[in-house]
Write an enzyme that holds these catalytic residues in place. Structure first.
Site, PDB file in Angstrom:
ATOM      1  N   ARG A 149     105.538 107.928  55.759  1.00 46.61           N
ATOM      2  CA  ARG A 149     106.003 107.022  54.709  1.00 46.61           C
ATOM      3  C   ARG A 149     107.527 106.934  54.730  1.00 46.61           C
ATOM      4  NH1 ARG A 149     104.861 102.695  51.516  1.00 46.61           N
ATOM      5  NH2 ARG A 149     104.790 103.117  49.278  1.00 46.61           N
ATOM      6  N   THR A 451      99.100  94.691  54.893  1.00 48.58           N
ATOM      7  CA  THR A 451      99.222  95.937  55.634  1.00 48.58           C
ATOM      8  C   THR A 451      98.317  95.765  56.839  1.00 48.58           C
ATOM      9  OG1 THR A 451      99.554  97.089  53.525  1.00 48.58           O
ATOM     10  CG2 THR A 451      98.873  98.457  55.334  1.00 48.58           C
ATOM     11  N   ASP A 493     107.625  99.670  46.017  1.00 52.64           N
ATOM     12  CA  ASP A 493     106.411 100.397  45.622  1.00 52.64           C
ATOM     13  C   ASP A 493     106.710 101.466  44.574  1.00 52.64           C
ATOM     14  OD1 ASP A 493     104.801  98.893  47.213  1.00 52.64           O
ATOM     15  OD2 ASP A 493     104.340 100.456  48.665  1.00 52.64           O
TER      16      ASP A 493
END
Length: 649
Positions: A149, A451, A493
């Site tokens: 991430r 995604t 996010d």
């Protein structure tokens, strides 16, 4: 400074485009070159300038362009042996298959497929993003995960998305268009970590298929055209993006042969010099320059907030190996991704709640009502407790506890709850059948809706499920000049503000912190042997897509291809459940409303059919006897691509 000066000399020595030769460095040679590169002196840089470098290609790969620009057919299901790949693009799936055919394993194939997607569908993939990898290692019977991430630059603060002129949070779409939203790109670190720990080939070899596609091109399809249209103003705000993806000012026509030699060159350099070329070298400098001092089209009217990234942020990045999450469901062991992914904990909690019902014996409407309410409650707990565990305390054991799930299950009656429902208390003892009194409740915060998920398997029994993205159809819209790929906008996010004034929020931005994610594919086992894997795209609906596919297959008896193709509905602790048109207009939806009080909104938007689908999925089934079934979307987003090394006849 000497190190950066040496890299700068190296960068100047590399011609913009050059031809491959036929020999690839071994892994030891790649490591040696990395070590030498980071200690170059100015004299060596000058010497390099006098001798242009040649790129490398793996000797065992097919000739450039032989089979990697595209496949002649695109099939959503493939059955056979020797290995399998499923992705959203035929050229990318073929890249993974070619690596499997030439000695690579599932890890190598996942990297090859992901890097090829960076060329063929740059709006959802590429070196500018990040993701999560769930890996089954057949030799040791282990499930491991890699947290790839992105992280927030060190200068990030909890108020970075608050407009100082109004004191109010920026709009989500506005913030997503800004370089400020770009996090430290982590994809390359993930690829390098996975290959070095678990692969059979070098990173250089795994990148060769993508290099070939970048050099020789691929044909634009309708999905590519729609994705371009969805991000058109943002792409046109940056000259580098405009020149690459919209040279005539509009989306490229279907059938156009698109080449990306800059990205091919980037992959060559990464293959030759390793990830340090990005995290401590010229590519990193170019990323920081693009983010902090973006070159924009005059009068674009979109880009207003430059980035805050530094080379120190890049040097600090590490892709981390983590333990997976684990729950049991109907005799299956379900493994997925832990925090900062919220998928493993939320899918796991929902399955624990649903373990209390015999869904297979219930009328379908009743079973779907229980699915929607379990999702609603699980999302309340996700939103309240899941964040980056290095920064906040995530009660993961409680969220995955069957005893905690029982305290949530008892809240489900015979009518839909009103969202947002309050979170529960995942800390033992579990003796309450209610949410936390006075707790702030919230529906899922916005997330970029696109995604990609890749599944790969090899002849040795290894399996990889890899969900990755640059977020939000085209990320920030900014192409790194001269390097041919888009940057992410994943920092949106994070929650911009807490759910209520003064309320606890585990997902506020901070320097070095990773935003909560919904990405997190699963691998399911029965009696210690893998039986299937599934992962999905779609922002916060990733979790419900995975959950619904599992229920369709395990509880409702659908084949895995049928389970993946079936109409979807997603409840994320919101006032209404988001339904695809085929579900929204179904008799089941009408029954759920009339009998159980469920309310639905239809997935739609300005670009159809693109906006009909919250996301797409891929899956893999282990059939036994060395046979595998790779599964992609048959319709959504133009359909995906499933391939096997040796198709069954």
């Amino acid at each position: 400074m000497a190190k950066l000066a040496a890299w700068a000399g190296f960068k100047e020595a590399v011609p913009e485009h050059y031809n491959p030769v036929s020999s690839a460095p071994t892994r030891a040679e790649v490591l040696m070159r990395r070590l030498l590169a980071v200690s170059l002196t100015s004299a060596l840089a000058a010497a390099l300038a006098a001798f242009p470098l040649a790129a490398t290609a793996a000797p065992s790969q097919p000739a450039a362009g032989a089979s990697l620009t595209a496949t002649d057919t695109q099939e959503p299901v493939a059955v056979g042996s020797g290995g399998a790949v499923a992705s959203m693009d035929p050229g990318a799936s073929q890249a993974g298959i070619d690596v499997l055919k030439h000695g690579g394993n599932a890890i190598d194939a996942a990297v090859a497929t992901a890097s090829a997607l960076g060329v063929t569908i740059p709006f959802v993939a590429g070196p500018g993003g990040g993701g999560f990898m769930v890996i089954y290692l057949a030799k040791t019977h282990q499930v491991v995960t890699i947290n790839g991430r992105e992280t927030c630059p060190a200068a990030c603060t909890t108020t970075m998305f608050i407009d100082p002129t109004t004191g109010q949070p920026y709009g989500y779409d506005y913030a997503s268009d800004q370089p400020l939203a770009t996090g430290v790109p982590s994809m390359v670190a993930t690829w390098a970590r996975a290959v070095s720990l678990y692969g059979r080939q070098s990173l250089a070899a795994d990148l060769q298929p993508a290099i070939s596609i970048g050099d020789h091109g691929f044909r634009v399809n309708a999905d590519f055209q729609q994705l371009t249209e969805s991000d058109l103003p943002e792409l046109q705000a940056y000259p580098a993006s405009h020149w690459l993806l919209t040279p005539a000012g509009n989306p490229l026509p279907v059938g156009y042969l698109l080449r990306d030699p800059d990205l091919a060159r980037t992959y060559r350099l990464l293959g030759r010099y390793g990830p340090s070329y990005l995290y401590d070298g010229p590519l990193g400098q170019a990323i920081v320059q693009a983010d902090d001092h973006p070159v924009v089209t005059p009068g674009n009217g979109i880009v207003a907030l430059p980035g805050i990234m530094t080379m120190s942020d890049l040097r600090a990045y590490t892709a981390r190996v983590q333990a997976p999450t684990h729950v049991q469901y109907r005799g299956l062991d379900i493994y997925s991704m832990g925090p900062p992914s919220s998928s493993g904990s939320t899918v796991g909690e929902a399955l624990n709640i649903l373990n209390g019902y015999n869904l297979a014996a219930e009328p379908r409407a009743a079973a779907l009502f229980h699915y929607l309410e379990a999702s609603r409650l699980s999302y309340a707990d996700r939103n309240a407790y899941v964040g980056d565990p290095r920064y906040v305390s995530v009660p993961l054991a409680g969220l995955l506890s069957p005893a905690f799930a029982a305290t949530r299950r008892c809240l489900i009656g015979d009518q839909a709850a009103t969202s947002p429902v309050a979170p529960g208390d995942p800390n033992p003892p579990y003796n309450s059948c209610s949410g936390q009194p006075g707790s702030a409740a919230a529906s899922a915060s916005p997330e970029g809706s696109h995604t990609n998920n890749i599944v790969t398997a090899d002849k040795w029994g290894d399996i990889v499920a890899y969900t990755n993205t640059i977020n939000f159809f085209g990320g920030s819209g900014e192409t790194v000049p001269g390097y041919g790929f888009l940057l992410n906008n994943e920092m949106t996010d994070f929650d911009f503000v807490p759910p209520a004034s003064g309320a606890y929020d585990p997902n506020l931005p901070a320097g070095g912190k990773q935003p909560r994610s919904s990405m997190g594919p699963v691998i399911a086992f029965r009696d210690g042997k893998p039986v299937f894997s599934v992962g999905a795209a779609g922002g916060s609906t990733i979790i419900t897509t995975i959950l619904q596919i599992i229920l369709n297959h395990v509880d409702f008896g659908m084949s895995l291809p049928a389970a993946l193709a079936a109409p979807r509905v997603s409840q994320t602790n919101s006032a209404t459940s988001l339904a695809e048109p085929d579900f929204y207009n179904s008799a089941l939806a009408q029954q759920l409303t009339s009998e159980f009080g469920e309310q639905f909104s239809e997935a739609t938007g300005p670009i159809v059919p693109l906006d009909y689908y919250p996301g797409d999925a891929t899956a893999l089934q282990v059939l036994g006897g060395g046979r595998l079934e790779a599964i992609a979307e048959p319709v959504r987003l133009g359909g995906g691509s499933a391939l096997v090394v040796n198709p069954s006849r």
